[in-house]
Design a protein around this motif. Structure first.
Motif, PDB file in Angstrom:
ATOM      1  N   GLN A 171     -21.764  -5.837 -48.393  1.00 51.05           N
ATOM      2  CA  GLN A 171     -20.554  -6.726 -48.241  1.00 51.05           C
ATOM      3  C   GLN A 171     -19.500  -6.067 -48.847  1.00 51.05           C
ATOM      4  O   GLN A 171     -18.297  -6.086 -48.173  1.00 51.05           O
ATOM      5  CB  GLN A 171     -20.864  -8.035 -49.122  1.00 51.05           C
ATOM      6  N   MET A 195     -25.868  -7.633 -48.966  1.00 51.49           N
ATOM      7  CA  MET A 195     -25.756  -7.252 -47.405  1.00 51.49           C
ATOM      8  C   MET A 195     -26.287  -5.789 -47.064  1.00 51.49           C
ATOM      9  O   MET A 195     -25.953  -4.634 -47.674  1.00 51.49           O
ATOM     10  CB  MET A 195     -24.350  -7.280 -46.915  1.00 51.49           C
ATOM     11  N   ASP A 196     -27.243  -5.899 -46.236  1.00 51.78           N
ATOM     12  CA  ASP A 196     -27.865  -4.574 -45.954  1.00 51.78           C
ATOM     13  C   ASP A 196     -26.958  -3.576 -44.954  1.00 51.78           C
ATOM     14  O   ASP A 196     -26.232  -4.285 -44.503  1.00 51.78           O
ATOM     15  CB  ASP A 196     -29.411  -4.890 -45.405  1.00 51.78           C
ATOM     16  N   ARG A 198     -27.500  -2.057 -41.902  1.00 54.36           N
ATOM     17  CA  ARG A 198     -27.488  -2.519 -40.656  1.00 54.36           C
ATOM     18  C   ARG A 198     -26.403  -3.792 -40.263  1.00 54.36           C
ATOM     19  O   ARG A 198     -25.678  -3.512 -39.580  1.00 54.36           O
ATOM     20  CB  ARG A 198     -28.724  -2.815 -40.247  1.00 54.36           C
ATOM     21  N   THR A 199     -26.487  -4.488 -41.007  1.00 53.52           N
ATOM     22  CA  THR A 199     -25.739  -5.848 -40.660  1.00 53.52           C
ATOM     23  C   THR A 199     -24.237  -5.543 -41.099  1.00 53.52           C
ATOM     24  O   THR A 199     -23.501  -6.071 -40.278  1.00 53.52           O
ATOM     25  CB  THR A 199     -26.222  -7.178 -41.760  1.00 53.52           C
ATOM     26  N   ALA A 200     -24.090  -4.650 -42.256  1.00 58.15           N
ATOM     27  CA  ALA A 200     -22.560  -4.216 -42.182  1.00 58.15           C
ATOM     28  C   ALA A 200     -22.002  -3.770 -41.181  1.00 58.15           C
ATOM     29  O   ALA A 200     -21.122  -3.710 -40.986  1.00 58.15           O
ATOM     30  CB  ALA A 200     -22.547  -3.561 -43.697  1.00 58.15           C
ATOM     31  N   ARG A 202     -22.949  -3.297 -38.005  1.00 56.53           N
ATOM     32  CA  ARG A 202     -23.026  -4.360 -36.797  1.00 56.53           C
ATOM     33  C   ARG A 202     -21.735  -5.128 -37.107  1.00 56.53           C
ATOM     34  O   ARG A 202     -20.766  -5.211 -36.101  1.00 56.53           O
ATOM     35  CB  ARG A 202     -24.112  -5.357 -36.843  1.00 56.53           C
ATOM     36  N   GLU A 203     -21.450  -5.692 -38.086  1.00 56.68           N
ATOM     37  CA  GLU A 203     -20.122  -6.416 -38.225  1.00 56.68           C
ATOM     38  C   GLU A 203     -18.793  -5.748 -38.100  1.00 56.68           C
ATOM     39  O   GLU A 203     -17.854  -6.192 -37.661  1.00 56.68           O
ATOM     40  CB  GLU A 203     -20.339  -7.162 -39.577  1.00 56.68           C
ATOM     41  N   LYS A 206     -18.301  -5.010 -34.733  1.00 56.15           N
ATOM     42  CA  LYS A 206     -17.780  -6.021 -34.056  1.00 56.15           C
ATOM     43  C   LYS A 206     -16.236  -6.444 -34.438  1.00 56.15           C
ATOM     44  O   LYS A 206     -15.462  -6.592 -33.604  1.00 56.15           O
ATOM     45  CB  LYS A 206     -18.734  -7.149 -34.484  1.00 56.15           C
ATOM     46  N   ALA A 231     -27.772  -0.060 -33.950  1.00 52.59           N
ATOM     47  CA  ALA A 231     -26.948  -0.954 -35.109  1.00 52.59           C
ATOM     48  C   ALA A 231     -25.386  -0.373 -34.911  1.00 52.59           C
ATOM     49  O   ALA A 231     -24.454  -1.287 -35.341  1.00 52.59           O
ATOM     50  CB  ALA A 231     -27.372  -1.071 -36.317  1.00 52.59           C
TER      51      ALA A 231
END
Ligand code: ADP
Length: 261
Positions: A171, A195-196, A198-200, A202-203, A206, A231
């Motif tokens: 995050q 927030m892991d 991978r998610t970071a 990807r975001e 994006k 990712a």
């Protein structure tokens, strides 16, 4: 592109050799494309004997062969794929396989590569991979929740003359990289609270962030590596962090980034 031609050649020869060896009728094919801007993806496909689900699971282990009748018919040592996978991992990538018995197989090799740009490729400071030379002054963002790992990586990075900022979760990285700060390379842990990694990533992708982001992970299994590259990471660094590999991967970031500050 920037890679290791000898390792790359050996992997491709192994995979193509197998495709030819295990295909008595039909065809084999090879395709190559660039994904995520600098991951080179080769697909070697054949219409040969294919591989059963049970064999696929052990395929990349040394001395593994389809079954004894295959060995009698085709010979071989059962080492080719184990070596190829190891070489692919040394290049920061991996090999995956999809296959159906009697239909055929597709082996996919993915390796992150530094995409050279005209002006940077001529800069001698950027051509030495495994030394600290050429990293001076680079700005690195280190995103890792484990304080001990942060301390070690920071020590290595500062020794090479880079400037390091630290954050402790995805995050925070998302917020920092969405702002005006710019980094030559981001080193990002995968498993983190809040927030892991991978998610970071990807975001960030994006949102159009196109900087170089390297995953740091202890789980260097091939399936894991593939999902990391998917990712949006350019490469991964296996833990425990190897200093030479760390410098090499950051040098690659310098070569690969053409629009980053
Ligand atoms: P080998 O030297 O025995 O070919 P490899 O590690 O290269 O060793 O391959 C291990 C086994 O995987 C082979 O014995 C074969 O059973 C299977 N295999 C590899 N590639 C293919 C392919 N393209 N089609 C079918 N089977 C394959």
């Amino acid at each position: 592109i920037q890679s290791d031609p000898n390792r790359l050649r050996q992997i491709l020869l192994n995979l193509l050799g197998n495709a030819i060896k295990f295909t008595e009728t039909g065809s084999i094919g090879i395709s190559v494309d660039l994904v995520h801007g600098n991951v080179l993806r080769f697909a070697i496909s054949d219409t040969g004997i294919g591989i059963g689900a049970e064999s696929i699971r052990h395929l990349f282990q040394p001395f593994t062969q389809g079954d004894s009748s295959t060995t009698r018919r085709f010979g071989g040592s059962g080492l080719g794929l184990a070596i190829s996978q190891r070489l692919a991992e040394m290049l920061g990538g991996n090999i995956q396989v999809e296959s159906q018995p009697g239909i055929g197989s597709t082996f996919t090799l993915q390796i992150p590569v530094g995409v050279r740009t005209a002006n940077k490729s001529t800069d001698p400071a950027l051509t030495s991979g495994s030394t600290t030379h050429g990293l001076q002054g680079m700005r690195i963002l280190l995103v890792e929740d484990d304080q001990d790992i942060r301390r070690i990586v920071r020590k290595y990075l500062e020794r090479a003359g880079t400037r390091v900022d630290e954050l402790t979760n995805g995050q925070e990285a998302l917020e920092r990289l969405s702002g005006s700060d710019s980094y030559d390379c981001v080193l990002m842990d995968i498993q983190m609270p809040v927030m892991d990694g991978r998610t970071a990533v990807r975001e960030l992708r994006k949102r159009g962030y196109d900087g170089h982001i390297v995953a740091m992970t202890a789980h260097a299994l091939s399936s894991e590596v593939a999902s990391i590259l998917d990712a949006g990471f350019q490469a991964y660094l296996a833990k425990p962090i190897d200093k030479g590999r760390l410098y090499q991967i950051i040098a690659e970031a310098a070569r690969g980034s053409n629009s980053q500050g």
